[in-house]
Design a protein around this motif. Structure first.
Motif, PDB file in Angstrom:
ATOM      1  N   PHE A 106       0.825  -1.207   0.000  1.00 54.29           N
ATOM      2  CA  PHE A 106       0.000   0.000   0.000  1.00 54.29           C
ATOM      3  C   PHE A 106       0.860   1.258   0.000  1.00 54.29           C
ATOM      4  O   PHE A 106       0.471   2.296  -0.556  1.00 54.29           O
ATOM      5  N   GLU A 107       2.028   1.207   0.626  1.00 60.43           N
ATOM      6  CA  GLU A 107       2.901   2.382   0.599  1.00 60.43           C
ATOM      7  C   GLU A 107       3.278   2.747  -0.830  1.00 60.43           C
ATOM      8  O   GLU A 107       3.268   3.916  -1.219  1.00 60.43           O
ATOM      9  N   MET A 108       3.613   1.729  -1.654  1.00 58.67           N
ATOM     10  CA  MET A 108       3.949   2.009  -3.050  1.00 58.67           C
ATOM     11  C   MET A 108       2.731   2.497  -3.813  1.00 58.67           C
ATOM     12  O   MET A 108       2.837   3.384  -4.677  1.00 58.67           O
ATOM     13  N   VAL A 109       1.546   1.956  -3.491  1.00 59.27           N
ATOM     14  CA  VAL A 109       0.317   2.412  -4.151  1.00 59.27           C
ATOM     15  C   VAL A 109       0.041   3.871  -3.803  1.00 59.27           C
ATOM     16  O   VAL A 109      -0.337   4.688  -4.667  1.00 59.27           O
ATOM     17  N   ALA A 110       0.235   4.231  -2.527  1.00 63.37           N
ATOM     18  CA  ALA A 110      -0.013   5.618  -2.104  1.00 63.37           C
ATOM     19  C   ALA A 110       0.926   6.579  -2.828  1.00 63.37           C
ATOM     20  O   ALA A 110       0.514   7.666  -3.260  1.00 63.37           O
ATOM     21  N   ARG A 111       2.192   6.213  -2.958  1.00 61.29           N
ATOM     22  CA  ARG A 111       3.133   7.062  -3.690  1.00 61.29           C
ATOM     23  C   ARG A 111       2.671   7.254  -5.132  1.00 61.29           C
ATOM     24  O   ARG A 111       2.788   8.351  -5.694  1.00 61.29           O
ATOM     25  N   PHE A 112       2.195   6.146  -5.741  1.00 58.36           N
ATOM     26  CA  PHE A 112       1.714   6.246  -7.112  1.00 58.36           C
ATOM     27  C   PHE A 112       0.516   7.208  -7.200  1.00 58.36           C
ATOM     28  O   PHE A 112       0.407   8.002  -8.146  1.00 58.36           O
ATOM     29  N   CYS A 113      -0.381   7.120  -6.221  1.00 54.90           N
ATOM     30  CA  CYS A 113      -1.563   7.989  -6.243  1.00 54.90           C
ATOM     31  C   CYS A 113      -1.173   9.462  -6.128  1.00 54.90           C
ATOM     32  O   CYS A 113      -1.844  10.349  -6.693  1.00 54.90           O
TER      33      CYS A 113
ATOM     34  N   MET B  60      -7.704  -0.334  -9.676  1.00 61.25           N
ATOM     35  CA  MET B  60      -7.042   0.833 -10.260  1.00 61.25           C
ATOM     36  C   MET B  60      -6.996   0.651 -11.783  1.00 61.25           C
ATOM     37  O   MET B  60      -5.945   0.432 -12.383  1.00 61.25           O
ATOM     38  N   THR B  61      -8.178   0.764 -12.403  1.00 59.99           N
ATOM     39  CA  THR B  61      -8.355   0.460 -13.821  1.00 59.99           C
ATOM     40  C   THR B  61      -8.264   1.722 -14.673  1.00 59.99           C
ATOM     41  O   THR B  61      -8.181   2.855 -14.163  1.00 59.99           O
ATOM     42  N   GLU B  62      -8.306   1.514 -15.980  1.00 58.27           N
ATOM     43  CA  GLU B  62      -8.260   2.634 -16.919  1.00 58.27           C
ATOM     44  C   GLU B  62      -9.559   3.438 -16.895  1.00 58.27           C
ATOM     45  O   GLU B  62      -9.564   4.602 -17.311  1.00 58.27           O
ATOM     46  N   GLU B  63     -10.645   2.835 -16.440  1.00 59.61           N
ATOM     47  CA  GLU B  63     -11.906   3.577 -16.349  1.00 59.61           C
ATOM     48  C   GLU B  63     -11.832   4.674 -15.290  1.00 59.61           C
ATOM     49  O   GLU B  63     -12.505   5.710 -15.401  1.00 59.61           O
ATOM     50  N   ILE B  64     -11.028   4.456 -14.283  1.00 60.43           N
ATOM     51  CA  ILE B  64     -10.880   5.459 -13.232  1.00 60.43           C
ATOM     52  C   ILE B  64      -9.892   6.532 -13.642  1.00 60.43           C
ATOM     53  O   ILE B  64     -10.116   7.735 -13.446  1.00 60.43           O
TER      54      ILE B  64
ATOM     55  N   ASN C 101      -3.263   3.888 -15.619  1.00 62.37           N
ATOM     56  CA  ASN C 101      -3.350   3.549 -14.205  1.00 62.37           C
ATOM     57  C   ASN C 101      -2.383   2.410 -13.862  1.00 62.37           C
ATOM     58  O   ASN C 101      -1.691   1.871 -14.728  1.00 62.37           O
ATOM     59  N   LEU C 102      -2.394   2.056 -12.610  1.00 58.27           N
ATOM     60  CA  LEU C 102      -1.363   1.131 -12.116  1.00 58.27           C
ATOM     61  C   LEU C 102      -1.523  -0.268 -12.696  1.00 58.27           C
ATOM     62  O   LEU C 102      -0.518  -0.955 -12.944  1.00 58.27           O
ATOM     63  N   ILE C 103      -2.745  -0.730 -12.907  1.00 54.92           N
ATOM     64  CA  ILE C 103      -2.928  -2.067 -13.478  1.00 54.92           C
ATOM     65  C   ILE C 103      -2.281  -2.148 -14.848  1.00 54.92           C
ATOM     66  O   ILE C 103      -1.544  -3.099 -15.163  1.00 54.92           O
ATOM     67  N   ALA C 104      -2.526  -1.166 -15.682  1.00 54.55           N
ATOM     68  CA  ALA C 104      -1.977  -1.178 -17.042  1.00 54.55           C
ATOM     69  C   ALA C 104      -0.457  -1.112 -17.020  1.00 54.55           C
ATOM     70  O   ALA C 104       0.231  -1.811 -17.789  1.00 54.55           O
ATOM     71  N   GLN C 105       0.107  -0.272 -16.143  1.00 54.27           N
ATOM     72  CA  GLN C 105       1.558  -0.133 -16.103  1.00 54.27           C
ATOM     73  C   GLN C 105       2.237  -1.423 -15.627  1.00 54.27           C
ATOM     74  O   GLN C 105       3.241  -1.858 -16.219  1.00 54.27           O
ATOM     75  N   THR C 106       1.714  -2.016 -14.569  1.00 54.94           N
ATOM     76  CA  THR C 106       2.345  -3.242 -14.058  1.00 54.94           C
ATOM     77  C   THR C 106       2.172  -4.413 -15.023  1.00 54.94           C
ATOM     78  O   THR C 106       3.080  -5.239 -15.179  1.00 54.94           O
TER      79      THR C 106
END
Length: 620
Positions: free
Chosen positions: A69-76, A100-104, A108-113
């Motif tokens: 979650f720390e890495m997710v928060a930084r991404f946000c 964390m989809t492209e619709e939001i 987004n993070l799903i696409a990048q990872t």
């Protein structure tokens, strides 16, 4: 940033936080807008807690916990995250959990990872292996996203291919190598050429996986038709690395040390490896199988596992060494020093396999020439050596010794010298045995199959029963007579070979050299025959004295009936083994006639040699 005085994470934007996200023992003091702009799950949770003065959100079930979650928060918050094989699976699973989809949001993070996994990680051996290692902490999320499957397929395809053909570096014992073949240092080519790769280049790399992941990887490799011997080699490497008892017996040189497993974990691992090993003969070294068997006894593995290992060893017992076959006895219920019963079961497995493969009693003439006899004769030699090693154990009872010694068929031993040695060692260590027990042990060997050296030793062996010594003397005399007859035949052939001698030219010097060799051979032959005559005379005298003693014993025991009758009836029967009865009396004149004949032939041969030498000198 992390507050060193609190288990918390604070974002320093100058604005007070309006939402707290709790992940396990860690609290993240953040702002609502960056979170809800990237995650559908966080948007919903923030909306549900909007009536509170400061929203508190609990995310205890996020894959990877606070670290993810720390890495997710930084991404946000727009902080650039450096994706790697070590963190991409954590971020992929966490982003999927938070939707964390492209619709939001775009990119987004799903696409990048997902893009990083497919285009970077899965194309590289080292990165695929590292990503698979991280999946252990992220199950079942990594399994649901097919990350485990994709990593295994990537590794399996690369393990079955020559790594020099591809653009992914290979880690071999800590050395990175480029696809061009030069050694990499900090990613820079040094120009040094690496060693050639073999089919086992990946053994050490995959041994870092947990056993469930390693097991699935092997299954993926088998589906790609990788050779069974390569699978067996990898299993052997894995077993040596994690089972200390095997690594100490390792003959492969240096091996990286792994974390120590408990006895229960080692036992479970050993049983799993036994189930995975290929069943074909020769794919696993016999040394390793015996090491696994010994360790399974120490760890008290299941009876099924021990029985399977005994059967595997039995299939290739002819490849075993005596040192490895000496299995100590780890059971408190058994008195012997070595586990003789286990070796007996292994031998029975070997004989059953040999019989199933068409093993049968061959002709004596074809015994040594038949390739099918090589395994069973090797096992016979191994067994005789084993018997000699365990024979000094005073707790080894005669029935166990006899059962193991007589397990092999008669044709398995071309000579019984090894068996005689084992029996002699046993008799020396068990000096309290009765005459009947010693005779029963000696019946295990066939005196006709003892070499001349063994016969000479046995004839002077005070530990052997008297009638066995008489029988050995008889056959030793026969062997000496056969040897003398063979020497006479050689002298006849040597005499015949001198007849085509002719003088003339260049051939004369070659024949002169041949005659010099013949003279030397004749001298050696004469000395050997003289020694044989002397030994034969000594043996005949000993045999005659023995015969007189036996007759005295027979007369002295006549009153008892049983003793005299026993000697009178058994000794002649021992002498009538598939040949004409022959007496050991010096009254027979056959030996004297043979001696006279030998002397005459030698004199005749020497005269012939002198004549030819005079002819050679005259021609020269």
């Amino acid at each position: 940033f992390m507050d060193p005085h609190h288990i918390g994470w604070f974002c320093t934007t100058g604005l007070p936080s309006d939402v707290t996200v709790e992940v396990g023992d860690m609290s993240f003091h953040l702002h609502k807008f960056p979170l809800l702009s990237k995650s559908a799950v966080l948007e919903q949770l923030i909306e549900e807690s909007s009536d509170q003065e400061e929203s508190i959100i609990k995310l205890n079930d996020i894959p990877g916990g606070a670290k993810s979650f720390e890495m997710v928060a930084r991404f946000c918050y727009g902080v650039k995250i450096e994706l790697s094989a070590a963190n991409v699976v954590h971020l992929r699973c966490a982003s999927e959990h938070l939707q964390m989809t492209e619709e939001i949001s775009d990119d987004n993070l799903i696409a990048q990872t997902e893009m990083f996994l497919n285009q970077v990680v899965l194309r590289n051996w080292k990165d695929s292996l590292k990503a698979l290692e991280t999946c252990d902490d992220l199950l079942p999320h990594a399994e649901d996203l097919q990350i485990v499957k994709r990593c295994i397929e990537s590794l399996a395809s690369k393990a079955t291919t020559d790594p020099n053909l591809f653009g992914w570096p290979i880690r071999e014992h800590g050395i990175m190598q480029s696809p061009g073949g030069s050694v990499l240092w900090n990613g820079i080519s040094t120009g040094a050429r690496p060693r050639n790769f073999s089919s086992d280049w990946w053994y050490d790399d995959v041994s870092s996986l947990s056993f469930p992941m390693y097991k699935r990887l092997l299954s993926g490799m088998e589906s790609r038709r990788i050779r069974p011997e390569i699978i067996a080699g990898s299993l052997a490497y894995y077993a040596r690395k994690y089972i200390p008892g095997l690594s100490r017996r390792n003959s492969m040189g240096t091996m990286p040390l792994a974390g120590t497993l408990s006895d229960v974990e080692q036992r479970n691992l050993l049983e799993e490896i036994d189930r995975l090993l290929p069943v074909q003969k020769g794919l696993v070294p016999t040394k390793l199988l015996l090491g696994l068997l010994k360790t399974s006894m120490i760890l008290k593995a299941s009876s099924t596992c021990i029985a399977n290992l005994e059967k595997r060893v039995g299939m290739q017992l002819d490849q075993a060494s005596l040192e490895d076959l000496l299995l100590p006895n780890y059971s408190y219920t058994m008195e012997t020093l070595y586990n003789v019963e286990c070796v007996h079961r292994i031998l029975e497995h070997f004989l059953a396999m040999d019989q199933a493969n068409g093993g049968c009693s061959p002709c004596i003439d074809d015994m040594m020439a038949s390739p099918s006899m090589i395994p069973i004769t090797a096992v016979a030699k191994l067994l005789d050596g084993y018997l000699a090693e365990v024979a000094p154990d005073v707790n080894l009872k005669p029935p166990k010794f006899q059962a193991l010694a007589s397990a092999l068929p008669e044709y398995a031993r071309p000579l019984d010298d090894g068996l005689y040695r084992a029996i002699d060692v046993y008799l020396k260590a068990h000096s309290w045995l009765s005459e009947g027990e010693r005779e029963q042990l000696c019946r295990l060997m066939d005196c006709q199959k003892l070499s001349l050296e063994a016969c000479t030793h046995a004839a002077q062996n005070e530990r052997l029963p008297l009638r066995v010594v008489v029988q050995v003397l008889f056959f030793e005399q026969l062997q000496l007579r056969t040897s003398i007859a063979g020497c006479l035949l050689v002298s006849d052939n040597l005499e015949g070979s001198s007849r085509p001698l002719r003088s003339g030219g260049v051939a004369m010097s070659g024949e002169a050299g041949g005659w010099s060799a013949a003279v030397r051979e004749n001298q050696v032959l004469k000395v050997g025959m003289d020694n044989m005559r002397m030994r034969l005379a000594e043996l005949e005298k000993e045999c005659s004295d023995m015969r007189q003693e036996i007759e005295k014993l027979g007369r002295g025991g006549g009153g008892g009936g049983k003793s005299g009758g026993g000697w009178a009836s058994h000794v002649p029967r021992r002498f009538s083994l598939k040949m004409k009865p022959q007496m050991c009396s010096t009254q027979e004149g056959s030996v004297s006639e043979q001696q006279k004949s030998m002397s005459a032939k030698l004199d005749k041969l020497q005269a012939k040699l002198s004549k030819q030498k005079r002819q050679l000198s005259a021609d020269a």
